[in-house]
Scaffold this motif. Structure first.
Motif, PDB file in Angstrom:
ATOM      1  N   PHE A 143      74.048 -28.405 -18.721  1.00 57.23           N
ATOM      2  CA  PHE A 143      73.708 -29.743 -18.258  1.00 57.23           C
ATOM      3  C   PHE A 143      72.827 -30.520 -19.231  1.00 57.23           C
ATOM      4  CE2 PHE A 143      75.002 -27.799 -14.296  1.00 57.23           C
ATOM      5  CZ  PHE A 143      75.835 -28.793 -13.816  1.00 57.23           C
ATOM      6  N   PHE A 189      60.947 -25.868 -11.363  1.00 50.60           N
ATOM      7  CA  PHE A 189      61.210 -26.568 -10.111  1.00 50.60           C
ATOM      8  C   PHE A 189      62.028 -25.733  -9.138  1.00 50.60           C
ATOM      9  CE2 PHE A 189      60.267 -30.191 -12.883  1.00 50.60           C
ATOM     10  CZ  PHE A 189      59.267 -30.758 -12.115  1.00 50.60           C
ATOM     11  N   ALA A 190      62.890 -24.855  -9.656  1.00 48.03           N
ATOM     12  CA  ALA A 190      63.753 -24.096  -8.760  1.00 48.03           C
ATOM     13  C   ALA A 190      63.048 -22.850  -8.231  1.00 48.03           C
ATOM     14  CB  ALA A 190      65.045 -23.710  -9.469  1.00 48.03           C
ATOM     15  N   TYR A 191      62.324 -22.168  -9.088  1.00 46.78           N
ATOM     16  CA  TYR A 191      61.671 -20.923  -8.682  1.00 46.78           C
ATOM     17  C   TYR A 191      60.193 -20.978  -9.065  1.00 46.78           C
ATOM     18  CZ  TYR A 191      66.541 -19.602  -8.517  1.00 46.78           C
ATOM     19  OH  TYR A 191      67.879 -19.580  -8.253  1.00 46.78           O
ATOM     20  N   SER A 203      57.645 -19.846  -7.871  1.00 46.00           N
ATOM     21  CA  SER A 203      56.810 -18.660  -7.677  1.00 46.00           C
ATOM     22  C   SER A 203      56.855 -17.726  -8.882  1.00 46.00           C
ATOM     23  CB  SER A 203      57.253 -17.907  -6.423  1.00 46.00           C
ATOM     24  OG  SER A 203      58.569 -17.450  -6.589  1.00 46.00           O
ATOM     25  N   PHE A 212      72.110 -23.201 -17.009  1.00 54.86           N
ATOM     26  CA  PHE A 212      71.914 -24.581 -16.545  1.00 54.86           C
ATOM     27  C   PHE A 212      71.562 -25.495 -17.718  1.00 54.86           C
ATOM     28  CE2 PHE A 212      69.174 -28.019 -15.154  1.00 54.86           C
ATOM     29  CZ  PHE A 212      69.894 -28.559 -14.114  1.00 54.86           C
ATOM     30  N   PHE A 230      63.796 -26.052 -15.289  1.00 58.75           N
ATOM     31  CA  PHE A 230      64.652 -25.570 -14.197  1.00 58.75           C
ATOM     32  C   PHE A 230      63.933 -24.460 -13.430  1.00 58.75           C
ATOM     33  CE2 PHE A 230      67.754 -22.569 -12.525  1.00 58.75           C
ATOM     34  CZ  PHE A 230      68.579 -23.408 -11.783  1.00 58.75           C
ATOM     35  N   LEU A 234      70.195 -17.735 -15.373  1.00 55.35           N
ATOM     36  CA  LEU A 234      70.616 -18.930 -14.641  1.00 55.35           C
ATOM     37  C   LEU A 234      70.054 -20.186 -15.309  1.00 55.35           C
ATOM     38  CD1 LEU A 234      72.228 -19.395 -12.041  1.00 55.35           C
ATOM     39  CD2 LEU A 234      70.070 -19.590 -10.833  1.00 55.35           C
TER      40      LEU A 234
END
Lengths: 208, 400
Positions: free
Chosen positions: B163, B188-190, B192, B159, B185, B155
């Motif tokens: 982008f 900030f998105a995952y 953990s 991205f 990405f 993913l």
């Protein structure tokens, strides 16, 4: 509906090819701020629709008596009165949502869409077309808000209208994680950009 | 070689206009020019900066990344063995094999997703395939922790390629480093899977290789910088010292896959500098900026545990070396003017240390520092060019 061609145009143009958010690029701040969940986005979209259509009608009714030099102040007073009304109604009947929206309901006053429509349309047109123009712009704005909020809530929190979609589908057990980026404001920017991208790719007349 | 050339010549017609496999034309083009230097040179775009074409430059960068990758693989096996308590009984070769088995899927996923998008876009826009992903594809798996799930990696790669690169016009047109956008990405998105103290060491065996770590939930293994944030002394005579200097240099510590080993990165740096692919000005000034900032903090903030890490340790810990050598020097996203390169590099080094010291939430600042300076690079260039113009104008008026 027995709408004349011009009135129909006033109502439908802002939905797509003259959309206030994706084409005129107005009202972006609130589109970023309130779209992390669907519920506040829907409420915000409806509030703006109501306020912009009512303000359009009121300004259109008194457009011939407003002295030109103080018209902005008059417009602001009308908008501020309507925003206060909507804010009080929300506090009375939908307190949770009004807490979530916090200052953003009050900040509808500064939403560029409102002043833009009042200046550009209501000051020159009769009440009925102004009303339709207000509804059209409000719904065009609300539509983008709902699309953005749909993706942000679904991928960011895994819910839709607070219903735990992802959990019910059992995706978490397969190792799926919510995308934290979607809850941050940059995600709204990226999503709006994607909508703009898609729209301009489809409609060649919008390409610059 | 001859055989390859003959084979390519044989299948070439079916990819040309009207051929059976015309839809895969860009794929064929991409592989042909990757294997053999094309006879026709391009007349515009990225290639104008050098006589050799950009695929050759990228191959050199990939080669220079190999030492860090190999040592990173070994380190994965080593950390796994240490975590499972079997470090003494495991041979270095099986450690390496385990690292290979863990890393290879990541590399495959990164290349498959990234190249897939690039081929699709090239086909769709009827353009030649862009080769830029050769480097990003190997960089992305090297800058994530070993525990990063493959779907998240896929993913993030998608991205970043869409982008950070394709929307700006493809290879050579991107403003920010593609591999770092992929990492940002994930960051900030995952959060953990890329921060904290449970993701840096592989805890499960793969294909019968490696050892299972018992009591996984209780086992934590923070990176050196995370330890520093928690206030543990990193090196010295203290009994609870975390790492030896030797471990830091060779990279036998938890961290992202390719970033830990200073020695391996140094070999890569030598290759890059010797072939002239990377700018020594940028590399030098990144380290200079880091040292200056770390010393400044060392003197001014005696209370802050991260500020008290000696300056030289700041440079060899975390992703500082890796970023300075392979990321900051990316010719597309760095400053182009010679003076600008110094300013750009100093900014990266200083900013990385500032983020490390002043923001306890982010133990590592290199990624954000490089991304920030990537964005500023065009402005730096603009200022340098403008000041040059005004200096010359002044000289002209003085002469009159």
């Amino acid at each position: 509906m027995g709408l004349s061609k011009k009135n129909k145009e006033a109502l439908t143009a802002p939905l797509l090819k003259d959309n206030p958010v994706t084409v005129q690029v107005l009202g972006i701040c609130s589109a970023l701020a309130v779209t992390s969940k669907l519920e506040p986005a829907v409420v915000m979209g409806l509030s703006v629709t109501i306020i912009v259509s009512m303000a359009n009608v009121i300004i259109s009714l008194i457009r011939n008596t407003i002295p030109n030099r103080i018209r902005i102040i008059v417009q602001l007073v009308v908008v501020a009165a309507l925003v206060t009304l909507v804010s009080e109604v929300l506090k009375a009947f939908a307190y949770d949502v009004s807490v979530q929206l916090s200052v953003y309901i009050g900040l509808i006053i500064t939403n560029c869409i409102l002043m833009g429509r009042l200046e550009a349309f209501a000051m020159q047109n009769k009440p009925w077309p102004s009303f339709l123009d207000g509804i059209g712009n409000g719904l065009g704005y609300a539509m983008i808000l709902v699309i953005v909020a749909f993706f942000r809530e679904l991928f960011g929190s895994g819910t839709l209208f607070n219903y735990p979609v992802v959990e019910k589908l059992g995706l978490y057990d397969c190792g799926y994680l919510n995308n934290g980026l979607m809850l941050m404001t940059p995600a709204a920017f990226i999503l709006i950009a994607c909508i703009v991208w898609y729209q301009r790719a489809k409609d060649k007349s919008l390409q610059e | 070689m001859k055989f390859l050339r003959n084979y390519l010549n044989k299948v070439k017609p079916s990819f040309e206009e009207g051929g059976k496999l015309h839809a895969f034309r860009s794929l064929f083009d991409g592989f042909e020019t990757f294997l053999f230097v094309p006879n026709d040179t391009s007349k515009s775009g990225v290639n104008i900066h050098d006589a050799i074409d950009s695929k050759r430059i990228m191959s050199i960068v990939v080669i220079s990344l190999v030492p860090a990758l190999l040592l990173g693989m070994y380190n994965i096996g080593l950390q796994n063995a240490i975590a499972a308590g079997v470090a003494d009984s495991t041979s270095w070769f099986s450690m390496f094999l385990f690292g290979l088995a863990v890393t290879l899927p990541k590399i495959v996923v990164s290349y498959a997703v990234g190249l897939g998008i690039e081929f699709t876009v090239a086909q769709w826009k009827n353009e030649e395939i862009h080769e830029g992903f050769l480097v990003s594809g190997i960089l992305i798996p090297m800058i994530v922790p070993v525990g990063c799930p493959l779907w998240i990696l896929a993913l993030a790669t998608a991205f970043a390629v869409i982008f950070a690169k394709e929307v700006f016009g493809g290879t050579g047109m991107n403003i920010v480093n593609v591999a770092l956008v992929a990492r940002a990405f994930i960051f900030f998105a995952y959060p953990s899977v890329i921060s904290g103290d449970a993701v840096w060491v592989a805890t499960e065996p793969v294909f019968g290789l490696g050892a299972a770590v018992e009591n996984v939930d209780a086992y934590t293994c923070a990176t050196a910088l995370q330890h520093a944030v928690n206030g543990a002394p990193l090196a010295g005579a203290a009994p609870d010292v975390v790492l030896s200097t030797q471990d830091m240099l060779f990279g036998f510590m938890p961290g992202s896959i390719g970033e830990t080993s200073v020695v391996a990165i140094a070999i890569g740096a030598v290759i890059l500098l010797w072939t002239g692919v990377a700018s020594w000005r940028i590399m030098f000034s990144v380290f200079a900026g880091g040292i200056l900032m770390a010393m400044l903090f060392g003197y001014t903030m005696p209370e802050n545990p991260v500020a008290q890490i000696p300056a030289w340790q700041h440079l060899i810990l975390g992703g500082f070396c890796f970023g300075a050598v392979f990321m900051a020097t990316d010719p597309v996203t760095s400053a182009r003017t010679e003076t600008g390169k110094y300013i750009y590099g100093l900014g990266i080094g200083a900013m990385a240390i500032i983020i490390r010291v002043l923001n306890p939430g982010y133990p590592e600042g290199m990624m954000l520092a490089i991304l920030l300076m990537n964005v500023t690079a065009p402005f730096i260039d603009y200022c340098v060019v403008q000041s040059n113009i005004s200096n010359r104008a002044k000289r002209l008026t003085k002469k009159k």
